[in-house]
Motif scaffolding. Structure first.
Motif: not given
Length: 129
Positions: A21-24, A32-37, A57-60
């Motif tokens: 998350e920090a690197s993103v 945008l969202h993190v799923y814990d499957l 993850v997204c780059n607008p």
């Protein structure tokens, strides 16, 4: 070339997710969202024996460029990076954007965008592992 990009990390899945998350963010992308499957399946009464987290993850700027070139490519967005356990190892992986978009479109402008996004997301993963 393998359509998957997967690396091993010595980190726990939770630490790998936090570092990812920090690197993103450091690379100009957003989570945008993190799923814990594992947790989601457990809430439905199913036991997944291994951790599995999926980050959207997204780059607008890149997303707008892709969708402007071909609105139908929304089916390939956003990018997903997974952190999961398999065989006692913690892995970070993704489908290569260049392979994914190539399977859906032959547009040259999309090829260049996918190659840049792939370079960026590999850098994101490498910095987090």
């Amino acid at each position: 070339m393998n359509p998957r990009y997967v690396v091993e990390t010595t980190k726990s899945p939770d630490q790998a997710v936090a570092d990812l998350e920090a690197s993103v963010k450091q690379h100009g992308y957003g989570v945008l969202h993190v799923y814990d499957l594992k947790a989601t399946l457990a809430s439905k009464g199913f036991d997944l024996p291994n951790a599995c987290h999926i980050l959207e993850v997204c780059n607008p700027k890149q997303a707008v460029a892709v969708l402007t070139a071909d609105m139908g490519m929304n089916i390939a967005l956003p990018c997903r990076i997974s952190v999961y356990q398999d065989g006692g190892k913690t892995l970070i992986g993704m489908a290569r954007p260049s392979a994914l978009l190539a399977s859906l479109s032959q547009a040259e402008e999309l090829k260049a965008i996918a190659e840049q996004v792939e370079k960026d997301t590999i850098a994101i993963i490498e910095a987090a592992k």
